[in-house]
Design a protein around this motif. Structure first.
Motif, PDB file in Angstrom:
ATOM      1  N   GLU A 416     -35.657  90.867-111.466  1.00 35.11           N
ATOM      2  CA  GLU A 416     -35.700  89.413-111.359  1.00 35.11           C
ATOM      3  C   GLU A 416     -36.687  88.972-110.283  1.00 35.11           C
ATOM      4  OE1 GLU A 416     -34.941  85.671-112.590  1.00 35.11           O
ATOM      5  OE2 GLU A 416     -34.179  87.527-113.491  1.00 35.11           O
ATOM      6  N   ARG A 419     -40.044  89.325-111.716  1.00 27.10           N
ATOM      7  CA  ARG A 419     -40.338  88.247-112.658  1.00 27.10           C
ATOM      8  C   ARG A 419     -40.735  86.974-111.897  1.00 27.10           C
ATOM      9  NH1 ARG A 419     -35.821  88.395-115.193  1.00 27.10           N
ATOM     10  NH2 ARG A 419     -36.520  89.926-116.730  1.00 27.10           N
ATOM     11  N   GLN A 795     -38.341  87.298-121.188  1.00 26.97           N
ATOM     12  CA  GLN A 795     -37.222  87.472-120.258  1.00 26.97           C
ATOM     13  C   GLN A 795     -35.938  87.824-121.015  1.00 26.97           C
ATOM     14  OE1 GLN A 795     -36.658  84.222-117.576  1.00 26.97           O
ATOM     15  NE2 GLN A 795     -34.700  84.951-116.824  1.00 26.97           N
ATOM     16  N   GLU A 799     -33.748  91.168-120.566  1.00 26.07           N
ATOM     17  CA  GLU A 799     -32.330  91.105-120.247  1.00 26.07           C
ATOM     18  C   GLU A 799     -31.501  91.852-121.286  1.00 26.07           C
ATOM     19  OE1 GLU A 799     -31.643  86.949-120.010  1.00 26.07           O
ATOM     20  OE2 GLU A 799     -32.451  86.754-117.955  1.00 26.07           O
TER      21      GLU A 799
END
Length: 989
Positions: A416, A419, A795, A799
């Motif tokens: 994360e 990202r 994303q 995930e």
């Protein structure tokens, strides 16, 4: 009027000089307004006053008839005279039309300017008496200021030029040329010839005299004489005055405005009213010679004192004769413009040296301004490069940090953060990097256009250094992302294996619990033969069970070994547990062997064995082990990444379910053995002692495990179906991402190709191209929401732990790089056009020339790549008419391709063409300008710099100029020569 021969005319009175021609009604009205004569005056009185007829031609007005006849005859003669005059006036007007026509065809702008002012003279043939008085005085003084160089002067301007001798002498003095030899005769024809020679010389200088003939000058016509002198003044004293490409009159006015701008109460807007209070004259003198005028002591309400002060100082210290009279100027509503211009032009020429100094100062200011702007751009580049490098150097260690995490959750937190870095922190830096390249290219273009040396950033801050660091950053970034994904896979695998290890270990430990105690007991020593035989059979069943568990122990050891290979964080506890299981297994094996040997020693004493129990035990143990294995498999966790893998698991599960009927038959067969035992015991009256002596597996336990196993089958079905649904969802997500990625990839590819075509086939003006490119850039930026949408899909894919996508060839990394390249390419293309505009404006290249350059370049750019090889460039130069030899071509290639890459860009081509065809400031020109400011000295002082240059540029020079060390050096002398060459990179200063 040369066609008439009037009788001898007595000398004219001063009143007869008020006018020489007959004017129109409008002109008569103008004359009436200025002379006070009413329209009721007789033709005789008006004509007499206008000078058309001498007063002596008309005797007093009698009343006798004879005088009526005389009056009629006179009137008849008057109309004949009038007709001839009108004809001559028409001829003069035609001459003026011819003059304007020829003047429009003239290529000399200066002649056009002062001839337009001469036309003003023609339109003002009637002068205000006060204006005429000012012109007489001013023009006479101006002529004498030149004639005294030849040892003579004039007293009466219309009388002393009548023979043409002093007129020819005046022209020789002011022009510096020799006229043809004058005629020395006293006759009228000699005078006319001399005047014609003078007028012919004036005409040879590009001046076409309108309505001015030699006869009028010889006759002493004051208006024509003043007009001729004004024409001479315009041609030889005012014509060459030009400031910022203005006309002569506007140039002189602009010069006055600039020189008097700093002075209070002075506002020069014209050459009449603006000079009445005398402050403007004093300001001009004080600006150039402050030692001669105490300007602060002057008062605006005392114009006579101001004017006389300026006139006296100019005459005494500046050698400018007194051409105006203070009382006449103050007493006139509007002073004569031509007189003021003539006098002011003397100031301009007197201060021409200071004008040269101002021109030199302007050149230096321009050069210094360019240098200061370039230095500011260099500082901005250095700061931006330093900040960007600092960010890169700070980010790379973070990306190179491969500290492993213990859990998937901890690693997903890192993902994360990564990202956020890609979507929040990096994009502004991409823009900064692009801006850095644009700033560098723009700076190099400015330096090249101003003949300055190329900018060399400090060590480690070159664009190539930034690109190298950026490449390293992207390499670390790619490696970091790959590491995160591999770590997630590894940890996911580790967690699965660890759970599996502990589950199998727990089952095994549960099975081994109490086995050591059972194997070490001595029950066979006190047992009967039957009991011993039973113990032996039981032991054989245990050995079978032990052998069946061998695979489980090996599986546990293999899982532990894999956890160690994958660097599981809790590997020590796994190893300890595995070691304990293996050691216990070895102990069980040794104890089993020892007990078997003991039982075999007493086997001879044991004959009776219950075969039925033994058969039950032998069949129940494998079946029980199979059920335990089946339950393990049904509870076994699984991890899949696509539909194929989950479908394989479902297929295997279906195959397992297909074996259940056969397993159930085996269970029923085992249970039937126990039923037979009960039946035999009942039929033979045998009292069973209890449980099967050969096994601990009871029929109840078999049924119980069978029921639990059967309950696990639908649970396994549900788990597999849920995973199948999950993989289908992931597949849908893959397809969604692929659809968006394919659209984005195609868009980026199309736009890159369009930009390539646009950069080669640019149409319209550079400003139009720049506007179109910026609109195009805005259009491209409007696609950014699609990129963000794709980032959102990416994303979701991450995930969902999706690691592959068979529906697209594009990866998010690939598309990010392509998008950044697209933005950088359009920005570079815009910067190229901006640099072309800079080149065009700085070098004076016309739009047509740029079109021609672009068309020629595109013709020889066969690959449409925006650059061409050297041989194509040679052909391009030859097509432009450039004469080339090998040495000359090598010189040109050194200019357009300094890095010897073998390719020439369009920007390098137009830089070369503009440099070859235009003139720019040089170090020698700057040195010459400084020399003027220094008064021809080889050095300059700080005081001189502060006096001649604006404060900031003066201090700029003082701070950077080295001390002058020549033999003629004075205290505080500064070396402007080395400073000037350093501006153009020609010294080490």
């Amino acid at each position: 009027m040369r066609g008439l021969s009037p009788p001898p005319v007595p000398p004219r009175s001063t009143e007869s000089t008020e006018g020489e021609l007959f004017f129109s009604q409008q002109q008569r009205g103008f004359l009436t307004a200025h002379t006070g004569h009413s329209s009721q005056e007789t033709a005789h009185s008006r004509l007499t006053k206008q000078g058309l007829f001498p007063r002596s031609w008309f005797p007093p007005h009698p009343t006798s008839p004879i005088w009526d006849v005389v009056a009629f005859s006179s009137t008849f003669l008057f109309f004949i005279f009038l007709s001839v005059f009108v004809w001559r006036t028409q001829v003069s007007f035609a001459d003026m039309v011819d003059y304007h026509a020829s003047n429009n065809q003239s290529s000399t702008s200066g002649v056009q300017t002062y001839m337009e002012q001469e036309n003003d003279w023609d339109r003002d043939l009637l002068l205000d008496p006060a204006w005429e008085k000012q012109q007489r005085k001013t023009f006479t003084a101006w002529c004498n200021s030149h004639l005294r160089k030849a040892g003579t002067q004039i007293e009466n301007i219309e009388e002393d030029f009548r023979d043409g001798l002093k007129l020819m002498l005046l022209l020789e003095v002011i022009s510096g040329e020799r006229l043809t030899k004058p005629e020395r005769g006293k006759m009228r024809v000699h005078k006319i010839n001399n005047v014609n020679k003078a007028l012919g010389f004036i005409a040879s200088k590009g001046v076409k005299l309108v309505s001015i003939g030699a006869e009028e000058i010889v006759d002493g016509n004051a208006k024509m004489t003043l007009g001729m002198i004004w024409t001479i003044i315009l041609r030889f004293a005012i014509q060459d005055i030009s400031v910022e490409e203005t006309s002569a009159k506007e140039g002189l006015l602009l010069w006055c405005q600039r020189k008097t701008a700093p002075y209070k109460n002075v506002n020069v807007q014209n050459f009449h009213i603006s000079w009445k209070d005398g402050l403007a004259f004093n300001a001009l003198i004080h600006r150039h010679r402050p030692d001669l005028i105490d300007y602060d002591s002057l008062r605006k309400d005392d114009p006579v004192t101001n004017l006389n002060n300026a006139f006296e100082v100019a005459e005494k210290h500046l050698d400018i004769p007194k051409m105006l009279d203070a009382d006449d100027i103050v007493g006139t509503l509007r002073p004569d413009e031509k007189a003021i211009m003539t006098y002011v032009s003397c100031f301009y020429h007197a201060f021409s040296g200071a004008q040269k100094a101002e021109t030199a100062a302007n050149r230096i200011c321009k050069v210094l301004a360019v240098n200061q702007e370039n230095e500011q751009m260099m500082e901005d580049y250095e700061k931006l490069a330093s900040d960007l490098l600092e960010w890169i150097n700070r980010t790379i260690p973070w990306l190179e940090n491969r500290t492993p995490e213990k859990t998937v959750k901890d690693l997903q937190a890192k993902q994360e953060d990564f990202r956020d870095y890609r979507c929040v922190h990096k994009p502004p830096k991409v823009q900064e990097k692009c801006q850095l390249e644009i700033s560098f290219n723009t700076l190099q273009t400015k330096l090249r256009l101003s003949n300055r040396p190329a900018f060399m950033p400090s060590e480690g801050r070159m664009v190539s250094d930034i690109n190298g660091a950026w490449h390293t950053l992207e390499g670390a970034e790619k490696g970091y992302e790959e590491w995160i994904l591999s770590e997630i896979r590894r940890l996911e695998r580790l967690e699965h294996l660890a759970e599996k290890f502990h589950q199998k270990a727990a089952i095994h430990e549960s099975w081994t619990d109490g086995k050591e105690a059972m194997l070490t007991q001595k029950d066979y020593e006190t047992s009967t033969l039957a009991e011993v035989k039973a113990l032996l059979k039981k032991h054989e069943a245990f050995e079978s069970d032990l052998a069946a568990h061998q695979d489980r122990v090996e599986q546990i050891a293999a899982i532990a070994q894999e956890l160690n290979q994958l660097d599981y964080y809790d590997a020590p506890s796994v190893n300890a547990r595995c070691q304990k299981i293996c050691e216990q297994w070895d102990i069980l094996g040794a104890l089993t062997q020892k007990r078997k040997e003991s039982l075999e020693r007493t086997e001879k004493q044991l004959e009776s064995i219950d075969e039925l129990y033994l058969e039950y035990a032998k069949r129940a143990a494998p079946f029980n082990n199979w059920m335990e294995g089946a339950m393990e498999d049904l509870q076994d966790m699984f991890i899949v990444h696509n539909i194929v893998e989950i479908q394989d698991l479902i297929t295997a599960h279906e195959q397992f379910k297909s074996t259940l009927s056969e397993a159930n038959m085996e269970r029923e067969a085992i249970q039937s053995i126990q039923a037979q035992v009960q039946k035999i015991a009942q039929s033979n009256g045998i009292k069973l002692s209890g449980a099967n002596p050969y096994t601990t597996i009871t029929p109840e336990s078999i049924d119980s495990k069978w029921e639990r196993a059967m309950a696990m089958v639908p649970q396994r079905d549900n788990a597999l179906q849920e995973e199948l649904n999950k993989q289908k969802s992931n597949d849908t997500l893959r397809a969604t991402f692929a659809t968006q990625a394919n659209a984005v990839g195609a868009y980026i590819k199309d736009k890159m190709e369009e930009i390539g075509r646009i950069s080669i086939e640019m149409n319209g003006t550079l400003e139009d191209q720049l506007t179109n490119l910026k609109d195009y850039q805005t259009t491209i930026m409007s696609f950014m929401p699609e990129i963000n949408k794709l980032e959102g899909y990416h994303q979701l894919i991450q995930e969902a732990l999706i690691f592959d996508n068979q529906y697209t060839k594009y990866t998010m990394e690939h598309l990010r790089v392509g998008w950044e390249q697209l933005l950088t390419t359009i920005a570079r293309t815009i910067n190229e056009v901006e640099n072309q505009i800079l080149t065009r404006d700085a070098k004076g290249i016309s739009q047509e020339q740029l079109y021609e350059y672009r068309a020629s370049f595109n013709h020889f750019d066969k690959k449409r790549s925006g650059q061409m090889v050297s041989e194509d460039f040679r052909a391009l130069l030859i097509s432009t008419g450039t004469s080339l030899g090998d040495a000359e071509f090598a010189r040109i290639m050194g200019i357009v391709d300094p890095n010897a890459s073998g390719a020439v860009t369009f920007q390098a081509f137009i830089d070369f063409m503009s440099t070859e065809t235009t003139d720019t400031d040089t170090a020698d020109q700057v040195i010459a300008s400084f020399k003027i400011l220094a008064g021809d000295k080889n050095y300059i002082t700080a005081e001189e710099l502060r006096r001649e240059l604006p404060p900031d540029q003066a201090e700029y020079c003082i701070a950077r100029m080295a001390p002058y060390t020549g033999p003629d050096a004075a205290p505080g002398a500064l070396d402007y020569m080395s400073f000037s060459t350093a501006l153009y990179g020609e010294s080490d200063l």
